[in-house]
Design a protein around this motif. Structure first.
Motif, mmCIF file in Angstrom:
data_model
loop_
_atom_site.group_PDB
_atom_site.id
_atom_site.type_symbol
_atom_site.label_atom_id
_atom_site.label_comp_id
_atom_site.label_asym_id
_atom_site.label_seq_id
_atom_site.Cartn_x
_atom_site.Cartn_y
_atom_site.Cartn_z
ATOM 1 N N THR A 42 0.899 -1.228 -0.008
ATOM 2 C CA THR A 42 0.163 -0.026 0.096
ATOM 3 C C THR A 42 0.934 1.242 0.047
ATOM 4 N N VAL A 43 0.698 2.136 -1.076
ATOM 5 C CA VAL A 43 1.470 3.320 -1.012
ATOM 6 C C VAL A 43 0.468 4.291 -0.218
ATOM 7 N N ALA A 44 1.264 4.955 0.980
ATOM 8 C CA ALA A 44 0.658 5.859 1.830
ATOM 9 C C ALA A 44 1.004 7.506 1.240
ATOM 10 N N PRO A 45 -0.065 7.931 0.835
ATOM 11 C CA PRO A 45 0.192 9.395 0.508
ATOM 12 C C PRO A 45 0.232 10.559 1.854
ATOM 13 N N LEU A 46 0.476 11.559 1.571
ATOM 14 C CA LEU A 46 0.464 12.595 2.678
ATOM 15 C C LEU A 46 -0.624 13.394 2.232
ATOM 16 N N ASP A 47 -2.098 13.070 2.817
ATOM 17 C CA ASP A 47 -3.221 13.471 2.484
ATOM 18 C C ASP A 47 -3.742 14.506 3.572
ATOM 19 N N GLY A 48 -3.711 15.872 3.173
ATOM 20 C CA GLY A 48 -4.527 16.913 3.617
ATOM 21 C C GLY A 48 -3.585 17.552 4.750
ATOM 22 N N VAL A 49 -4.237 18.805 5.233
ATOM 23 C CA VAL A 49 -3.503 19.511 6.272
ATOM 24 C C VAL A 49 -3.160 18.863 7.336
ATOM 25 N N PRO A 50 -4.339 18.274 8.069
ATOM 26 C CA PRO A 50 -4.044 17.532 9.444
ATOM 27 C C PRO A 50 -2.550 16.525 9.215
ATOM 28 N N GLN A 51 -2.706 15.626 8.313
ATOM 29 C CA GLN A 51 -1.414 14.979 8.012
ATOM 30 C C GLN A 51 -0.005 15.613 7.880
ATOM 31 N N ALA A 52 -0.294 16.652 7.110
ATOM 32 C CA ALA A 52 0.945 17.770 6.922
ATOM 33 C C ALA A 52 1.245 18.445 8.568
ATOM 34 N N ALA A 53 0.509 18.559 9.182
ATOM 35 C CA ALA A 53 0.781 19.244 10.418
ATOM 36 C C ALA A 53 1.339 18.098 11.150
ATOM 37 N N HIS A 54 0.965 16.903 11.200
ATOM 38 C CA HIS A 54 1.454 15.842 11.905
ATOM 39 C C HIS A 54 3.180 15.482 11.619
ATOM 40 N N LEU A 55 3.188 15.585 10.207
ATOM 41 C CA LEU A 55 4.303 15.424 9.766
ATOM 42 C C LEU A 55 5.330 16.489 10.168
ATOM 43 N N ALA A 56 4.939 17.845 10.192
ATOM 44 C CA ALA A 56 5.798 19.002 10.540
ATOM 45 C C ALA A 56 6.011 18.835 11.974
ATOM 46 N N HIS A 57 5.090 18.425 13.011
ATOM 47 C CA HIS A 57 5.438 18.027 14.170
ATOM 48 C C HIS A 57 6.388 17.019 14.129
ATOM 49 N N MET A 58 6.387 15.767 13.648
ATOM 50 C CA MET A 58 7.474 14.839 13.603
ATOM 51 C C MET A 58 8.779 15.386 13.229
ATOM 52 N N ILE A 59 8.895 16.251 12.290
ATOM 53 C CA ILE A 59 10.100 16.789 11.747
ATOM 54 C C ILE A 59 10.742 17.579 13.245
ATOM 55 N N SER A 60 9.743 18.218 13.519
ATOM 56 C CA SER A 60 10.299 19.114 14.574
ATOM 57 C C SER A 60 10.848 18.563 16.000
ATOM 58 N N ILE A 61 10.316 17.577 16.223
ATOM 59 C CA ILE A 61 10.461 16.672 17.472
ATOM 60 C C ILE A 61 11.664 15.722 17.339
ATOM 61 N N THR A 62 11.886 15.206 16.006
ATOM 62 C CA THR A 62 12.789 13.961 15.791
ATOM 63 C C THR A 62 13.906 14.638 15.036
ATOM 64 N N GLY A 63 13.946 15.591 14.033
ATOM 65 C CA GLY A 63 14.946 16.138 13.431
ATOM 66 C C GLY A 63 15.134 15.318 12.020
ATOM 67 N N LEU A 64 14.209 14.451 11.802
ATOM 68 C CA LEU A 64 14.394 13.611 10.703
ATOM 69 C C LEU A 64 14.096 14.340 9.458
ATOM 70 N N THR A 65 14.787 13.856 8.505
ATOM 71 C CA THR A 65 14.359 14.500 7.079
ATOM 72 C C THR A 65 12.912 14.394 6.820
ATOM 73 N N PRO A 66 12.230 15.019 5.674
ATOM 74 C CA PRO A 66 10.736 15.124 5.604
ATOM 75 C C PRO A 66 10.457 13.554 5.123
ATOM 76 N N TYR A 67 11.550 12.803 4.520
ATOM 77 C CA TYR A 67 11.176 11.545 3.744
ATOM 78 C C TYR A 67 11.107 10.612 4.946
ATOM 79 N N ASP A 68 11.778 10.580 6.048
ATOM 80 C CA ASP A 68 12.156 9.755 7.146
ATOM 81 C C ASP A 68 10.920 10.246 8.043
ATOM 82 N N ALA A 69 10.656 11.554 8.177
ATOM 83 C CA ALA A 69 9.544 11.657 9.126
ATOM 84 C C ALA A 69 8.041 11.418 8.738
ATOM 85 N N HIS A 70 8.028 11.334 7.167
ATOM 86 C CA HIS A 70 6.878 10.856 6.902
ATOM 87 C C HIS A 70 6.655 9.284 7.190
#
Length: 143
Positions: free
Chosen positions: A74-102
Motif C-alpha cells: 500500500t502506498v501511503a500518501p500525504l493527505d491533507g492539512v492534518p497529516q501535513a501538520a503531523h508530519l511537521a510536528h514529527m520533523i520538529s521533534i525528531t530532526g528527521l528529514t521529511p522523507y523519514d519523518a513521513h
C-alpha cells in the motif's frame, strides 16, 4: 481460511533506496514477505527521497513502481492539512528529514513497525517521541 492479518510493516528510506538501486536480494526478500501475506506500507515521501537519491538510474522508478504493485503493498500518501501538520510536528521533534519523518508519522499513528536496513538511524529520533517506534532491522545473513 484464517482472518489473521499480520501487522503492516512500513518501509523506510534505506529499504526504498536499495530497491531503487536494484538490490536483488532485498527485492526477493520483500517479494517473499508479500507472498507470505505480510502487508508492506510504502510512504510516498520516502519514495520521493529514494528517487532523489537514485537520480540517473533509469531503473529506479520502475523498480519502485514494481514494489508498489505487490499484492499486499500500500502506498501511503500525504493527505491533507492534518497529516501535513503531523508530519511537521514529527520533523520538529525528531530532526528527521521529511522523507523519514513521513515514515515515522505513519508508524506513530498506525502503531506499526518500521522495516529498515539501519536501526541505529532510528534510535535517537524514536526515543524523542512519547511512545518510541518499533524498529525491525533486516540484517544480511552470514555466508
Amino acid at each position: 481460511m484464517s482472518d489473521f492479518s499480520p501487522t503492516p510493516h512500513i518501509l523506510d528510506s534505506t529499504i526504498l533506496v536499495n530497491v531503487a538501486r536494484g538490490d536483488a536480494d532485498l527485492i526477493g526478500f520483500l517479494q517473499d514477505f508479500d507472498r507470505s501475506g505480510q502487508t508492506l506500507v510504502i510512504p510516498s515521501l520516502a519514495v520521493a527521497g529514494a528517487l532523489l537519491d537514485s537520480r540517473g538510474l533509469p531503473e529506479a522508478q520502475p523498480l519502485l513502481a514494481g514494489l508498489a504493485a505487490f499484492e499486499r503493498a500500500t502506498v501511503a500518501p500525504l493527505d491533507g492539512v492534518p497529516q501535513a501538520a503531523h508530519l511537521a510536528h514529527m520533523i520538529s521533534i525528531t530532526g528527521l528529514t521529511p522523507y523519514d519523518a513521513h515514515v515515522a508519522a505513519i508508524a506513530d499513528v498506525a502503531v506499526c513497525p518500521i522495516l529498515t536496513l539501519d536501526a541505529k538511524h532510528w534510535h535517537d529520533s524514536s526515543h524523542a517521541l512519547a511512545h518510541p517506534l518499533t524498529i525491525i532491522e533486516i540484517a544480511e545473513a552470514e555466508q
